[in-house]
Design a protein around this motif. Structure first.
Motif, short mmCIF file in Angstrom:
data_model
loop_
_atom_site.label_atom_id
_atom_site.label_comp_id
_atom_site.label_asym_id
_atom_site.label_seq_id
_atom_site.Cartn_x
_atom_site.Cartn_y
_atom_site.Cartn_z
N PHE A 174 0.79 -1.22 0.00
CA PHE A 174 0.00 0.00 0.00
C PHE A 174 0.83 1.28 0.00
CE2 PHE A 174 -2.96 -2.92 2.58
CZ PHE A 174 -3.44 -3.50 1.41
N GLU A 175 2.14 1.17 0.12
CA GLU A 175 2.98 2.36 0.05
C GLU A 175 3.03 2.88 -1.39
OE1 GLU A 175 3.95 3.99 2.41
OE2 GLU A 175 4.86 2.85 4.04
N PRO A 176 3.14 4.19 -1.59
CA PRO A 176 3.34 4.71 -2.95
C PRO A 176 4.55 4.06 -3.60
CG PRO A 176 2.86 6.50 -1.42
CD PRO A 176 3.06 5.26 -0.58
N PRO A 177 4.55 3.94 -4.92
CA PRO A 177 5.61 3.18 -5.60
C PRO A 177 6.99 3.82 -5.55
CG PRO A 177 4.12 4.19 -7.19
CD PRO A 177 3.50 4.39 -5.85
N ASP A 178 7.09 5.03 -5.02
CA ASP A 178 8.41 5.67 -4.91
C ASP A 178 8.88 5.76 -3.46
OD1 ASP A 178 6.49 7.51 -4.09
OD2 ASP A 178 7.64 9.24 -4.82
N LYS A 179 8.21 5.07 -2.56
CA LYS A 179 8.52 5.21 -1.13
C LYS A 179 9.11 3.92 -0.57
CE LYS A 179 6.49 6.56 3.31
NZ LYS A 179 5.25 6.98 4.01
N ILE A 180 10.20 4.06 0.18
CA ILE A 180 10.80 2.91 0.86
C ILE A 180 9.85 2.45 1.96
CG2 ILE A 180 12.70 2.17 2.35
CD1 ILE A 180 14.52 4.09 0.86
N CYS A 181 9.61 1.16 2.02
CA CYS A 181 8.66 0.61 2.99
C CYS A 181 9.35 0.32 4.32
CB CYS A 181 8.03 -0.67 2.45
SG CYS A 181 6.84 -1.39 3.61
N HIS A 182 8.75 0.80 5.41
CA HIS A 182 9.27 0.51 6.74
C HIS A 182 8.24 -0.22 7.60
CE1 HIS A 182 13.12 2.53 6.37
NE2 HIS A 182 12.51 3.54 5.78
N HIS A 183 7.26 -0.83 6.95
CA HIS A 183 6.31 -1.68 7.66
C HIS A 183 6.86 -3.11 7.66
CE1 HIS A 183 3.20 1.42 7.79
NE2 HIS A 183 3.51 1.70 6.55
N TYR A 184 6.97 -3.68 8.84
CA TYR A 184 7.54 -5.03 8.96
C TYR A 184 6.45 -6.02 9.29
CZ TYR A 184 10.68 -8.81 10.29
OH TYR A 184 11.34 -10.01 10.35
N PHE A 185 6.42 -7.12 8.56
CA PHE A 185 5.51 -8.21 8.91
C PHE A 185 6.34 -9.48 9.03
CE2 PHE A 185 5.83 -8.49 4.34
CZ PHE A 185 5.77 -9.85 4.05
N SER A 186 6.01 -10.29 10.01
CA SER A 186 6.79 -11.50 10.25
C SER A 186 6.30 -12.64 9.38
CB SER A 186 6.67 -11.90 11.73
OG SER A 186 7.28 -13.17 11.95
N PHE A 187 7.25 -13.41 8.86
CA PHE A 187 6.91 -14.62 8.12
C PHE A 187 6.48 -15.75 9.07
CE2 PHE A 187 10.00 -12.85 4.92
CZ PHE A 187 9.08 -12.69 3.89
N PHE A 188 6.81 -15.60 10.35
CA PHE A 188 6.66 -16.71 11.28
C PHE A 188 5.63 -16.46 12.38
CE2 PHE A 188 10.93 -16.75 9.50
CZ PHE A 188 11.05 -18.05 9.07
N SER A 189 4.92 -15.35 12.32
CA SER A 189 3.94 -15.03 13.35
C SER A 189 2.64 -14.59 12.70
CB SER A 189 4.47 -13.91 14.26
OG SER A 189 3.47 -13.48 15.16
N PRO A 190 1.50 -14.97 13.28
CA PRO A 190 0.21 -14.57 12.69
C PRO A 190 -0.13 -13.11 12.95
CG PRO A 190 -0.16 -15.80 14.71
CD PRO A 190 1.31 -15.87 14.44
N PHE A 191 0.64 -12.44 13.83
CA PHE A 191 0.34 -11.03 14.15
C PHE A 191 1.60 -10.18 14.05
CE2 PHE A 191 -2.71 -13.60 16.56
CZ PHE A 191 -3.89 -13.10 16.06
#
Length: 355
Positions: free
Chosen positions: A338-355
């Motif tokens: 959902f970040e604009p295509p020119d923006k570095i993403c700093h949202h982290y989601f874990s591959f190993f946790s449901p939350f």
């Protein structure tokens, strides 16, 4: 929503004097974010038909294809990786494309894990870690890819590409450079059975009641099966960081997941989940269209499970009306989409946790 649209418009203005193809890519992004995914894809195809070397168009097509993948849009993971690989190859110094390529790479490994293709897992994991290290060469202070290396090396067994020494190495680098991400790394490597609520409360005691630490303590409450703790810290963090409203959505998912484990508690847990979802939809900043539709979809499923077929179908129609490709996955769609295509993403989601 007003603030979101304003942000999109301001960002798009940056391209008025730039590459016309890039302006169209930004328009395609705005279309996707407003639920007009087919129109967004058609515009991207037009851009790439005119200029097949437009890296931003390939990046946005990769994200759109992944969104379609989770929403029953008929795409495959290969449709994602092909476009993001092309974008990263066209602009090898672009950290945005390099990062999404690495994250998408682990999806291959995850699929191999899910389908039991054990002979392919380690190779895919090794490739992902190599791509993450390349991201760090481009941006050494990019903490999210460093934390992924801690997770992957620290949580997988050696036969799948895990490496405890490498995990400790990157955890140490994070601890040296960023207090919050250092704590995230220590959380990943904490012994099984660690009281994570207490872990994060200790971090708060030592570093102050920052929004990041309050948020993680709320998540720890969810993971510990203690929604009261999660509510307590959410109520505190939302007054400081309105974007933390995603916690309200996660609380609803927690109550739904309890029912997945024990169907007998549906009559008590699902109404609580629905209330959480309703509260999330009323929060400010207003959820973006893809997340609004996703939440309506969860509410539809919960109502149908409770036997409220008419209400469930009504909610399903509402979700499809604003975004017919809304995610059907159990997990919340990653903010990286959902970040604009020119923006570095700093949202982290874990591959190993449901939350």
């Amino acid at each position: 929503m007003i603030f979101y649209l304003l942000a999109c418009s301001l960002a798009a203005m940056a391209y008025i004097s730039g590459n016309p193809g890039d302006r169209d890519v930004f328009r395609a992004y705005e279309l996707r974010m407003s639920g007009q995914v087919d129109e967004a894809k058609a515009l991207l195809l037009q851009v790439l038909d005119t200029d097949s070397t437009n890296a931003m168009a390939h990046y946005e097509m990769a994200r759109l294809n992944f969104y379609l993948l989770t929403g029953g849009g008929g795409t495959r993971l290969e449709d994602v990786t092909a476009h993001i690989s092309k974008a990263a190859d066209l602009e090898p110094d672009n950290v945005i494309y390099a990062y999404y390529r690495a994250v998408s790479g682990f999806m291959n490994a995850f699929m191999f894990m899910q389908t039991g293709q054990e002979d392919k897992i380690k190779g895919a994991v090794d490739e992902t870690c190599s791509l993450l290290r390349k991201v760090l060469l481009l941006k050494p202070d990019y903490y999210e890819p460093m934390l992924y290396l801690v997770e992957i090396y620290g949580m997988l067994p050696p036969e799948m590409g895990g490496d405890s020494a490498q995990a400790a190495h990157y955890a140490g680098k994070l601890s040296e450079t960023n207090a919050y991400f250092g704590a995230r790394a220590r959380e990943v490597l904490a012994p099984e059975g660690t009281d994570l609520v207490k872990f994060w409360e200790n971090e708060i005691a030592g570093n102050g009641r920052t929004p990041e630490l309050l948020y993680r303590t709320a998540i720890a409450g969810i993971l510990a099966g203690n929604p009261e703790v999660a509510e307590k810290y959410y109520n505190e963090v939302k007054s400081r960081d309105p974007s933390a409203n995603l916690l309200q959505l996660q609380l609803g998912r927690y109550h739904m997941m309890k029912v997945m484990q024990n169907r007998e508690i549906a009559s008590t847990e699902l109404p609580v989940a629905i209330t959480c979802f309703e509260k999330y939809l009323q929060t400010l900043p207003e959820p973006v269209v893809p997340l609004k539709a996703y939440t309506l979809g969860l509410m539809a499923r919960a109502n149908m499970f409770l036997g409220n077929q008419e209400e469930g179908e009504k909610l399903q129609q509402q979700a499809a009306a604003i975004d017919k490709y809304f995610s059907k996955a159990s997990g919340v769609p990653s903010q990286i989409l959902f970040e604009p295509p020119d923006k570095i993403c700093h949202h982290y989601f874990s591959f190993f946790s449901p939350f």
